[in-house]
Write a protein that holds these residues in place. Structure first.
Motif, PDB file in Angstrom:
ATOM      1  N   ASN A 188       0.808  -1.219   0.000  1.00 24.02           N
ATOM      2  CA  ASN A 188       0.000   0.000   0.000  1.00 24.02           C
ATOM      3  C   ASN A 188       0.841   1.269   0.000  1.00 24.02           C
ATOM      4  N   ARG A 189       2.125   1.152  -0.330  1.00 21.30           N
ATOM      5  CA  ARG A 189       2.992   2.320  -0.421  1.00 21.30           C
ATOM      6  C   ARG A 189       3.650   2.351  -1.790  1.00 21.30           C
ATOM      7  N   ALA A 190       3.798   3.545  -2.326  1.00 22.07           N
ATOM      8  CA  ALA A 190       4.389   3.699  -3.653  1.00 22.07           C
ATOM      9  C   ALA A 190       5.837   3.224  -3.648  1.00 22.07           C
ATOM     10  N   LEU A 191       6.264   2.662  -4.766  1.00 20.44           N
ATOM     11  CA  LEU A 191       7.631   2.165  -4.912  1.00 20.44           C
ATOM     12  C   LEU A 191       8.486   3.183  -5.655  1.00 20.44           C
ATOM     13  N   ASP A 192       9.780   3.171  -5.365  1.00 16.04           N
ATOM     14  CA  ASP A 192      10.724   4.035  -6.069  1.00 16.04           C
ATOM     15  C   ASP A 192      11.402   3.321  -7.229  1.00 16.04           C
ATOM     16  N   ALA A 193      11.334   2.000  -7.264  1.00 18.42           N
ATOM     17  CA  ALA A 193      11.918   1.214  -8.354  1.00 18.42           C
ATOM     18  C   ALA A 193      11.408  -0.219  -8.227  1.00 18.42           C
ATOM     19  N   VAL A 194      11.512  -0.963  -9.324  1.00 19.61           N
ATOM     20  CA  VAL A 194      11.007  -2.339  -9.357  1.00 19.61           C
ATOM     21  C   VAL A 194      12.042  -3.244 -10.023  1.00 19.61           C
ATOM     22  N   VAL A 195      12.214  -4.433  -9.444  1.00 19.64           N
ATOM     23  CA  VAL A 195      13.055  -5.484 -10.033  1.00 19.64           C
ATOM     24  C   VAL A 195      12.135  -6.616 -10.456  1.00 19.64           C
ATOM     25  N   VAL A 196      12.326  -7.129 -11.671  1.00 17.74           N
ATOM     26  CA  VAL A 196      11.490  -8.209 -12.206  1.00 17.74           C
ATOM     27  C   VAL A 196      12.364  -9.407 -12.542  1.00 17.74           C
ATOM     28  N   ALA A 197      11.895 -10.602 -12.178  1.00 15.84           N
ATOM     29  CA  ALA A 197      12.591 -11.841 -12.531  1.00 15.84           C
ATOM     30  C   ALA A 197      11.548 -12.865 -12.976  1.00 15.84           C
ATOM     31  N   ARG A 198      11.953 -13.753 -13.868  1.00 16.00           N
ATOM     32  CA  ARG A 198      11.026 -14.789 -14.355  1.00 16.00           C
ATOM     33  C   ARG A 198      11.635 -16.167 -14.149  1.00 16.00           C
ATOM     34  N   PRO A 199      11.502 -16.736 -12.941  1.00 14.18           N
ATOM     35  CA  PRO A 199      11.980 -18.105 -12.734  1.00 14.18           C
ATOM     36  C   PRO A 199      11.179 -19.129 -13.531  1.00 14.18           C
ATOM     37  N   ALA A 200       9.932 -18.807 -13.876  1.00 15.06           N
ATOM     38  CA  ALA A 200       9.074 -19.735 -14.604  1.00 15.06           C
ATOM     39  C   ALA A 200       9.554 -19.912 -16.042  1.00 15.06           C
ATOM     40  N   LEU A 201       9.089 -20.970 -16.665  1.00 10.90           N
ATOM     41  CA  LEU A 201       9.377 -21.202 -18.074  1.00 10.90           C
ATOM     42  C   LEU A 201       8.657 -20.171 -18.936  1.00 10.90           C
ATOM     43  N   PRO A 202       9.089 -19.972 -20.193  1.00  9.73           N
ATOM     44  CA  PRO A 202       8.372 -19.059 -21.088  1.00  9.73           C
ATOM     45  C   PRO A 202       6.906 -19.463 -21.202  1.00  9.73           C
ATOM     46  N   GLN A 203       6.033 -18.461 -21.295  1.00 12.88           N
ATOM     47  CA  GLN A 203       4.602 -18.701 -21.339  1.00 12.88           C
ATOM     48  C   GLN A 203       4.048 -18.447 -22.738  1.00 12.88           C
TER      49      GLN A 203
END
Length: 296
Positions: A188-203
């Motif tokens: 519920n608080r705004a973020l200053d930056a985001v990190v994204v990772a995809r451990p899952a297989l391609p969809q």
């Protein structure tokens, strides 16, 4: 990690094939099917390929050595390079698939060393359960318009907007039980930056469309967003992240990768960084501008 390794493997495979060809040629020559000139040409091809293979092996070994030296240097200078760079900033981490604890730990350490804090982690369940997703969306007036297979990319963009804002979050509220596999920290608080990772297989299909919207939406957000993966990732998502407009860092579990991640989260020039084949912009971005000091 290095393209040279794949080159060496390819050369080795061709080398074996040519050697087998020589043996076959020698066998046939006894029956008069292969001439001396043809045998000489095959032998010359093998000699040339052997020289190229040996050269590639030497270059790969040198690249490994340079990589090790770079990482050792980065570990030594890392605290001074990143100290205070993310001071007071709130960072969110989004996993597509189950949380990779090793990767999550590397990101937390990087952010903490730079003075920031990972305040939110969300792991999204894939592939999408189409029926359950639409049922949950149609149950609420605010989200009803996002239901349906044709709206998956729009849905992904809506999720991206809610990830970086302080709320309200009607889409995530409607879909938490369906879409969120795990979450921790404040949402519920705004973020200053985001990190994204995809451990899952391609969809594929609807899930691929939703993720395309999610990545594109995060890339368009007014905060830095960086796609990352570890050095031992079996299926890379970096090309997908890059295609959707995200900055990327490979080998984020290495010291050099952690420096690159902090620089990007702090506002360095977007791009694809690291030591792998997807690192089109080099190992590290230039350091971001230092905050302008204010006087009272």
């Amino acid at each position: 990690m290095f393209d040279l390794r794949y080159h060496v493997a390819s050369l080795a495979a061709v080398f074996v094939a040519l050697v087998l060809g020589i043996f076959l040629g020698v066998g046939l020559s006894g029956k008069g099917f292969v001439s001396d000139a043809e045998r000489e040409n095959l032998q010359a091809s093998i000699d040339a390929l052997r020289a190229e293979r040996d050269s590639a092996v030497a270059r790969a070994a040198g690249a490994d050595l340079r990589s090790g030296e770079l990482d050792a240097f980065a570990r030594t200078t890392y605290p001074g390079l990143v100290g205070g760079m993310l001071s007071g900033r709130r960072i969110g981490v989004v996993f597509v698939g189950s949380v990779d604890q090793g990767l999550a730990g590397a990101v937390r350490r990087s952010v903490a060393d730079a003075g920031g804090r990972v305040t939110m982690i969300r792991a999204l369940r894939v592939p999408v359960d189409s029926e359950a997703t639409d049922s949950a969306l149609r149950a609420e007036p605010e989200t009803r318009g996002l239901a349906g297979p044709d709206n998956r990319e729009r849905l992904g963009r809506a999720l991206a907007r809610e990830l970086v804002t302080a709320g309200p979050n009607p889409v995530f509220d409607a879909l938490t039980r369906v879409l969120v596999e795990e979450q921790s920290g404040s949402v519920n608080r705004a973020l200053d930056a985001v990190v994204v990772a995809r451990p899952a297989l391609p969809q594929q299909g609807e899930t691929e469309a939703l993720l395309a919207g999610l990545y594109s939406g995060l890339a368009a957000a007014p905060v830095p967003t960086v796609g990352v993966e570890k050095s031992d990732s079996k299926t890379s998502a970096l090309s997908v992240f890059h295609r959707r407009g995200l900055s990327t860092v490979d080998s984020v579990d290495s010291a050099a990768g952690q420096v690159a991640l902090v620089f990007l989260l702090a506002g360095a020039r977007p791009g694809s960084y690291g030591t792998g084949t997807e690192a089109a912009d080099g190992i590290l971005p230039d350091p971001p501008p230092l905050p302008v000091a204010t006087t009272g």
